[in-house]
Design a protein around this motif. Structure first.
Motif, PDB file in Angstrom:
ATOM      1  N   SER A  34      11.841   6.009 -17.409  1.00 27.93           N
ATOM      2  CA  SER A  34      10.874   7.389 -16.978  1.00 27.93           C
ATOM      3  C   SER A  34      10.771   7.514 -15.451  1.00 27.93           C
ATOM      4  O   SER A  34      11.178   6.782 -14.504  1.00 27.93           O
ATOM      5  N   LEU A  35       9.904   8.306 -15.371  1.00 25.91           N
ATOM      6  CA  LEU A  35       9.549   8.777 -13.761  1.00 25.91           C
ATOM      7  C   LEU A  35       7.979   8.687 -13.964  1.00 25.91           C
ATOM      8  O   LEU A  35       7.378   8.996 -14.787  1.00 25.91           O
ATOM      9  N   LEU A  36       7.480   8.307 -12.786  1.00 24.37           N
ATOM     10  CA  LEU A  36       6.137   8.337 -12.738  1.00 24.37           C
ATOM     11  C   LEU A  36       5.528   9.499 -11.776  1.00 24.37           C
ATOM     12  O   LEU A  36       5.943   9.918 -10.665  1.00 24.37           O
ATOM     13  N   GLN A  37       4.411  10.145 -12.186  1.00 19.35           N
ATOM     14  CA  GLN A  37       3.905  11.260 -11.630  1.00 19.35           C
ATOM     15  C   GLN A  37       2.408  11.163 -11.234  1.00 19.35           C
ATOM     16  O   GLN A  37       1.714  10.636 -12.190  1.00 19.35           O
ATOM     17  N   VAL A  38       2.004  11.150  -9.970  1.00 15.79           N
ATOM     18  CA  VAL A  38       0.642  11.182  -9.776  1.00 15.79           C
ATOM     19  C   VAL A  38       0.050  12.377  -8.892  1.00 15.79           C
ATOM     20  O   VAL A  38       0.870  13.060  -8.184  1.00 15.79           O
ATOM     21  N   ASN A  39      -0.745  12.872  -9.277  1.00 14.07           N
ATOM     22  CA  ASN A  39      -1.287  14.001  -8.641  1.00 14.07           C
ATOM     23  C   ASN A  39      -2.765  13.962  -8.234  1.00 14.07           C
ATOM     24  O   ASN A  39      -3.703  13.994  -8.799  1.00 14.07           O
ATOM     25  N   LEU A  40      -2.960  13.970  -6.947  1.00 11.15           N
ATOM     26  CA  LEU A  40      -3.986  13.657  -6.285  1.00 11.15           C
ATOM     27  C   LEU A  40      -4.484  14.927  -6.087  1.00 11.15           C
ATOM     28  O   LEU A  40      -4.388  15.986  -5.352  1.00 11.15           O
ATOM     29  N   PRO A  41      -6.248  15.217  -6.673  1.00 13.51           N
ATOM     30  CA  PRO A  41      -6.678  16.630  -6.489  1.00 13.51           C
ATOM     31  C   PRO A  41      -7.172  16.679  -4.968  1.00 13.51           C
ATOM     32  O   PRO A  41      -7.261  15.553  -4.339  1.00 13.51           O
ATOM     33  N   SER A  42      -7.490  17.826  -4.540  1.00 16.13           N
ATOM     34  CA  SER A  42      -8.268  17.876  -3.298  1.00 16.13           C
ATOM     35  C   SER A  42      -9.558  17.182  -3.644  1.00 16.13           C
ATOM     36  O   SER A  42     -10.337  17.585  -4.276  1.00 16.13           O
ATOM     37  N   ILE A  43     -10.066  16.221  -2.763  1.00 11.87           N
ATOM     38  CA  ILE A  43     -11.238  15.567  -2.735  1.00 11.87           C
ATOM     39  C   ILE A  43     -12.125  15.496  -1.732  1.00 11.87           C
ATOM     40  O   ILE A  43     -11.431  15.480  -0.381  1.00 11.87           O
ATOM     41  N   GLU A  66       0.662  -1.210  -0.043  1.00 15.21           N
ATOM     42  CA  GLU A  66      -0.052   0.139   0.035  1.00 15.21           C
ATOM     43  C   GLU A  66       0.763   1.225   0.111  1.00 15.21           C
ATOM     44  O   GLU A  66       1.961   1.262   0.465  1.00 15.21           O
ATOM     45  N   PHE A  67       0.441   2.240  -0.696  1.00 16.04           N
ATOM     46  CA  PHE A  67       1.242   3.428  -0.639  1.00 16.04           C
ATOM     47  C   PHE A  67       0.149   4.612  -0.026  1.00 16.04           C
ATOM     48  O   PHE A  67      -0.999   4.488  -0.064  1.00 16.04           O
ATOM     49  N   GLY A  68       0.734   5.606   0.532  1.00 20.17           N
ATOM     50  CA  GLY A  68       0.313   6.666   0.943  1.00 20.17           C
ATOM     51  C   GLY A  68       0.221   7.661   0.173  1.00 20.17           C
ATOM     52  O   GLY A  68       1.221   8.679  -0.104  1.00 20.17           O
ATOM     53  N   LEU A  69      -0.954   8.654  -0.432  1.00 18.07           N
ATOM     54  CA  LEU A  69      -0.771   9.796  -1.298  1.00 18.07           C
ATOM     55  C   LEU A  69      -1.292  10.855  -0.628  1.00 18.07           C
ATOM     56  O   LEU A  69      -2.535  10.517   0.092  1.00 18.07           O
ATOM     57  N   VAL A  70      -0.873  11.824  -0.621  1.00 18.36           N
ATOM     58  CA  VAL A  70      -1.412  12.953  -0.028  1.00 18.36           C
ATOM     59  C   VAL A  70      -2.111  13.852  -1.159  1.00 18.36           C
ATOM     60  O   VAL A  70      -1.649  13.991  -2.101  1.00 18.36           O
ATOM     61  N   THR A  71      -3.316  14.363  -0.793  1.00 21.34           N
ATOM     62  CA  THR A  71      -4.090  15.240  -1.710  1.00 21.34           C
ATOM     63  C   THR A  71      -3.548  16.513  -1.959  1.00 21.34           C
ATOM     64  O   THR A  71      -3.064  17.086  -0.903  1.00 21.34           O
ATOM     65  N   GLY A  72      -3.692  16.983  -3.111  1.00 22.31           N
ATOM     66  CA  GLY A  72      -3.132  18.173  -3.574  1.00 22.31           C
ATOM     67  C   GLY A  72      -1.734  18.381  -3.642  1.00 22.31           C
ATOM     68  O   GLY A  72      -1.146  19.250  -3.817  1.00 22.31           O
ATOM     69  N   HIS A 100      -7.596   3.658  -4.742  1.00 23.09           N
ATOM     70  CA  HIS A 100      -8.107   3.678  -3.584  1.00 23.09           C
ATOM     71  C   HIS A 100      -8.284   2.361  -2.695  1.00 23.09           C
ATOM     72  O   HIS A 100      -9.073   1.451  -3.414  1.00 23.09           O
ATOM     73  N   THR A 101      -7.813   2.063  -1.560  1.00 20.86           N
ATOM     74  CA  THR A 101      -7.741   0.879  -1.172  1.00 20.86           C
ATOM     75  C   THR A 101      -9.070   0.564  -0.618  1.00 20.86           C
ATOM     76  O   THR A 101      -9.718  -0.766  -0.912  1.00 20.86           O
ATOM     77  N   ASN A 102      -9.805   1.250  -0.286  1.00 22.61           N
ATOM     78  CA  ASN A 102     -11.179   0.891   0.229  1.00 22.61           C
ATOM     79  C   ASN A 102     -12.339   1.399  -0.632  1.00 22.61           C
ATOM     80  O   ASN A 102     -13.608   1.468  -0.021  1.00 22.61           O
ATOM     81  N   SER A 103     -12.354   1.904  -1.659  1.00 20.74           N
ATOM     82  CA  SER A 103     -12.996   2.238  -2.649  1.00 20.74           C
ATOM     83  C   SER A 103     -12.688   1.898  -4.344  1.00 20.74           C
ATOM     84  O   SER A 103     -11.751   1.522  -4.471  1.00 20.74           O
ATOM     85  N   PHE A 153     -11.885  13.317   1.627  1.00 24.35           N
ATOM     86  CA  PHE A 153     -10.211  12.942   2.129  1.00 24.35           C
ATOM     87  C   PHE A 153      -9.789  14.148   2.669  1.00 24.35           C
ATOM     88  O   PHE A 153      -9.241  15.042   2.041  1.00 24.35           O
ATOM     89  N   PRO A 154      -9.516  14.291   3.904  1.00 29.45           N
ATOM     90  CA  PRO A 154      -8.998  15.340   4.752  1.00 29.45           C
ATOM     91  C   PRO A 154      -7.856  15.829   4.080  1.00 29.45           C
ATOM     92  O   PRO A 154      -6.876  14.954   3.857  1.00 29.45           O
ATOM     93  N   GLU A 155      -7.388  17.022   3.833  1.00 32.66           N
ATOM     94  CA  GLU A 155      -6.045  17.766   3.412  1.00 32.66           C
ATOM     95  C   GLU A 155      -5.019  17.353   4.253  1.00 32.66           C
ATOM     96  O   GLU A 155      -5.011  17.245   5.412  1.00 32.66           O
ATOM     97  N   GLY A 156      -4.130  16.908   3.719  1.00 31.68           N
ATOM     98  CA  GLY A 156      -2.647  16.584   4.380  1.00 31.68           C
ATOM     99  C   GLY A 156      -2.742  15.093   4.771  1.00 31.68           C
ATOM    100  O   GLY A 156      -1.546  14.632   5.316  1.00 31.68           O
ATOM    101  N   GLN A 157      -3.821  14.365   4.807  1.00 27.24           N
ATOM    102  CA  GLN A 157      -3.826  12.965   5.437  1.00 27.24           C
ATOM    103  C   GLN A 157      -3.717  12.160   4.116  1.00 27.24           C
ATOM    104  O   GLN A 157      -4.381  12.184   3.448  1.00 27.24           O
ATOM    105  N   PRO A 158      -2.712  11.257   4.431  1.00 24.78           N
ATOM    106  CA  PRO A 158      -2.335  10.271   3.191  1.00 24.78           C
ATOM    107  C   PRO A 158      -3.530   9.486   2.988  1.00 24.78           C
ATOM    108  O   PRO A 158      -4.196   8.909   3.803  1.00 24.78           O
ATOM    109  N   VAL A 159      -3.873   9.230   1.529  1.00 27.29           N
ATOM    110  CA  VAL A 159      -4.846   8.084   0.844  1.00 27.29           C
ATOM    111  C   VAL A 159      -4.207   6.818   0.721  1.00 27.29           C
ATOM    112  O   VAL A 159      -3.371   6.883   0.150  1.00 27.29           O
ATOM    113  N   PRO A 160      -4.612   5.635   1.314  1.00 25.68           N
ATOM    114  CA  PRO A 160      -3.930   4.563   1.155  1.00 25.68           C
ATOM    115  C   PRO A 160      -4.494   4.182  -0.156  1.00 25.68           C
ATOM    116  O   PRO A 160      -5.691   4.105  -0.357  1.00 25.68           O
TER     117      PRO A 160
END
Lengths: 203, 612
Positions: free
Chosen positions: B558-567, B519-525, B596-599, B570-577
């Motif tokens: 290459s490099l991978l980039q992912v950009n999670l919008p504020s959604i 599992e990875f933790g992604l931070v929104t924004g 998302h692990t849970n959805s 999902f509270p700001e600053g809290q990692p999304v699994p």
């Protein structure tokens, strides 16, 4: 198109139209030129010719109204100049013919002949399918069949009676069965395409 | 959806070509491409040189370089024969080999940097732009040519297959597919070029093909084009009485081809002239390259010739004054082309590596060793390593997998203009025979030119109709995401980067995977970067497997980039699994998603250029 040429030629013979005769003659030439291009380029490639037709109409209209209109370069002539430009570009044909050959040695001429031959041959093979009229070896006895195409044979010596004729093949002849000429883009221009541009190297 | 036709595109490094299969008549033919032949001349040629010329605004009269389908002036770039020929004299304005820039890991394919190292005032183009323009030209050229024959197609009524080098990684493949979409071709199906050549051969050999190959055969597809060499191995097996084909290995991207051979010959001839006290200018050198190419063909095609005379005219209108002449002797040709590019080296002789200069200027990574033989040796060694890495491939290949050093092919299919020359084909056969201690047969009936375009159209036909054989392939490489190792900092020691396998080799088109173990933790924004690795020799790695040292064992395309919008939710600053969800589309492109692990929500990962 053939009828149009006939009609225009016929008009030049009508006395009342005498004042415009010169213009009609030009129009007839242009029409004949377009006809030629049609023949040369073949039926499969008509869409481009549509581009040249309106110009013909414009030229005709201008002459009928009697104003001295600048008639664009004949598209058929332009196509010929364009072909010459290709022979020059790929095989240096115009350079070869325009130079004074007398002052060079046979060795020099021979070396250059290779350039011209290779280049022009490539153009010829790319744009025409050149085939011999007779497959037999020259010097052999051949028969010219009954119903032969008169323009494909030059019968010399004692010519009498009816075909089939028997004789010695002196030259096998050449014909083409397909033509793939590039199309000239700037038709209706008042200048011919350039045969070879002047080349200037910038530092 | 009912398909009416299949449109095959060979977007080559130096030459491109197109072909169509009309599904109603089941006839496949090459479509000639309309292009500018000189200013004021437009015509058709069977290939479109992949060369793009950016003209000076005053260089050509208005309308003299406009293609029939271009309704307005504006897009001034010229593509094709004239671009290539004229551009050779004005190199600052010429783009060639755009395709190889697409797979260059050091330069952003979307950066407007071409023509490379030139200082023109006009806007430059990116490798992506150039590919898009070539594809646009091929698309318009196809529709125009068909219209001239009285056939009107709607692109959405057909299958469009675009051939790409087998050596292209997923980043370059995705970029190519995207360029096709931007060119108005819509979603295209990707096919590896050597496979394409194989499909063309099957069609050419017709029913004969099953008598030429049989179970146990390993066919080397040896494709040497104008600028690149591309190898693949295809294994033939039998299942319930029918022949099956599987592509078991692909080679690296090698920038080495027929053009190198012509250049080498031209420089040899130049030295020959200079030894006779004659000098030639740069324009004459270009003429010499051309003459070398045609003389090479003449000598290779007619074994009775011992030499071909070569004359180079002077540049001015007086042809005779500065003309120089020499000749290409058979011995010279054999020394330069056969022994230079196809030497009889050993199976363990690998290409010389490029010297690792600290501040090397980034350009195209041309092969530093011209010996195709050595690149081939390296490929066969790597192929064996790849086969040995998985049980299923080992089983498929059988006894030959037990070899110690390299995987020996039993048959060879040649592709590319270089192999029109029988002596070069014979040399490659001799070379392989000297390695394998037995003859390697050449598959008969191959057409060296235009096979890739035809094969692409035929593959599209097979896909659309469900008829005909399909080569089992899937992804040519396995892919990994880098995991930073958490270790206490030790001065002077960089902890190794571990690699998580997210796509196994041979993952099939139209399938997807969820890597559940990690599992990875992604931070929104906040944009997140991941390192991305690949390998073409690790067929045994399974999804979720972790390799201890990515940098030592893998390539990094290459490099991978992912950009999670504020959604919302999902509270700001809290990692999304999230977990990694890899997808290989029906069309053969790779997509990576963070799920998302849970959805069921997921976010797409973009491939980005790696910057050191």
């Amino acid at each position: 198109m053939g009828l149009a040429v006939l009609a225009l030629v016929a008009l030049t013979l009508v006395p009342a139209a005498a004042d415009y005769r010169a213009y009609f003659a030009v129009a007839a030439l242009v029409a004949a030129g377009v006809l030629l291009v049609t023949i040369v380029i073949g039926p499969g490639k008509r869409p481009e010719l549509a581009v040249t037709r309106p110009e013909l109409a414009v030229a005709g209209a201008a002459t009928v109204s009697g104003t001295a209109a600048p008639v664009g370069v004949n598209p058929a002539d332009a196509a010929v100049v364009s072909f010459l430009a290709t022979l020059q570009e790929k095989g240096r044909l115009v350079d070869f013919l325009m130079d004074d050959i007398a002052i060079y040695s046979d060795g020099q001429v021979g070396a250059v002949a290779r350039v011209v031959q290779a280049g022009c041959k490539a153009v010829l093979l790319e744009q025409f399918q050149i085939l011999p009229i007779r497959e037999e070896k020259e010097g052999s006895q051949v028969t010219v069949p009954a119903g032969y195409r008169a323009d494909e044979y030059r019968l010399v010596g004692k010519l009498s009676g009816q075909a089939p004729f028997a004789g010695t093949l002196m030259h096998r002849g050449w014909k083409t069965e397909s033509v793939k000429l590039p199309r000239v883009l700037r038709t209706g221009d008042d200048r011919f395409p350039t045969v070879a541009p002047a080349e200037v190297e910038l530092q | 959806m009912s398909n009416r036709f299949s449109f095959g595109i060979d977007l080559g490094t130096t030459n491109s070509a197109i072909a169509i299969t009309d599904l109603a008549s089941d006839r496949t033919e090459v479509v000639e491409v309309t292009q500018i032949l000189s200013p004021n001349q437009v015509g058709e040629r069977s290939t479109l040189p992949s060369a793009l010329y950016i003209p000076h605004p005053d260089e050509f009269p208005e309308n003299s370089i406009r293609l029939p389908w271009q309704t307005e002036v504006g897009d001034a770039a010229i593509i094709g024969q004239f671009a290539r020929d004229h551009g050779a004299l004005v190199p600052d304005r010429l783009v060639t080999s755009a395709k190889s820039w697409l797979s260059n890991i050091h330069i952003d394919a979307r950066q407007k940097s071409l023509p490379w190292n030139s200082d023109i005032n006009e806007e430059k183009l990116s490798a992506f732009d150039c590919s898009r323009r070539y594809l646009e030209h091929l698309k318009e050229g196809f529709l125009y040519a068909e219209r001239r024959k009285g056939r009107e197609w709607n692109l959405s009524d057909g299958v469009i297959v675009l051939a790409v080098p087998a050596s292209f990684d997923e980043v370059a493949r995705n970029l190519t597919a995207e360029a096709a979409d931007a060119a108005g071709l819509g979603k295209v199906t990707l096919l590896e070029e050597p496979q394409s050549a194989f499909y063309a051969w099957i069609s050419q050999a017709a029913k004969e093909w099953r008598t030429q190959v049989g179970p146990g055969d390993i066919v080397l597809v040896c494709d040497v084009g104008g600028g690149t060499a591309d190898f693949s191995l295809i294994a033939v097996s039998e299942h319930e009485g029918t022949l099956q084909l599987e592509r078991i290995s692909v080679g690296e991207h090698i920038l080495l081809g027929g053009d190198n051979m012509d250049l080498a010959l031209a420089y040899t001839l130049k030295a020959q002239l200079e030894a006779q006290g004659k000098s030639i200018d740069s324009w004459q050198l270009l003429a010499l390259v051309h003459a070398a190419a045609t003389s090479k063909i003449a000598l290779f095609n007619d074994e009775s010739l011992t030499e071909v005379p070569i004359a180079v005219p002077s540049r001015g209108s007086s042809l005779f004054a500065g003309a120089v002449s020499t000749s290409l002797e058979r011995a010279t040709l054999e020394r330069v082309v056969l022994d230079g590019f196809f030497p009889m080296t050993g199976a363990a002789d690998f290409p010389r590596e490029a010297r690792n200069v600290g501040l090397r200027e980034f350009g195209l990574p041309y092969a530093s060793d011209p010996a195709v033989s050595k690149h081939l040796a390296r490929f066969l060694v790597r192929s064996l390593a790849n086969v040995k890495a998985s049980e299923s491939l080992t089983r498929l290949v059988g006894a030959r997998a037990a070899a110690e050093t390299f995987l020996s092919p039993t048959a060879i299919l040649f592709n590319g203009g270089v192999f029109n020359a029988a002596p070069i084909r014979a040399r490659v056969r001799d070379l392989l025979a000297s390695w394998t201690q037995g003859p390697v047969r050449e598959l008969e009936g191959a057409q060296q030119d235009l096979a890739v375009a035809k094969g692409a159209a035929l593959y599209g036909r097979n896909r659309a109709t469900g008829k005909g054989i399909r080569i089992k392939a899937g992804t040519a490489r396995s892919y990994y995401v880098g995991l930073e190792t958490s270790m206490p900092a030790v001065p002077g020691f960089k902890p190794p980067v571990k690699a998580l396998c997210v796509v196994p080799q041979a993952m099939e088109e139209g399938s997807e995977l969820l890597i559940t173990g990690r599992e990875f933790g992604l931070v929104t924004g906040q944009p997140a970067d991941f390192r991305f690795f690949s390998s073409e020799t690790r067929s045994g790695d399974t999804p979720g497997q972790i390799l201890p040292d990515a940098e030592r064992e893998l390539e990094e395309p290459s490099l991978l980039q992912v950009n999670l919008p504020s959604i919302e939710g999902f509270p700001e600053g809290q990692p999304v699994p999230v977990q990694i969800n890899s997808v290989v589309t029906e069309l053969g492109t790779l997509e990576l998603w963070m799920k998302h692990t849970n959805s069921e929500r997921r976010w797409k990962v973009e491939f980005a250029i790696r910057t050191e």
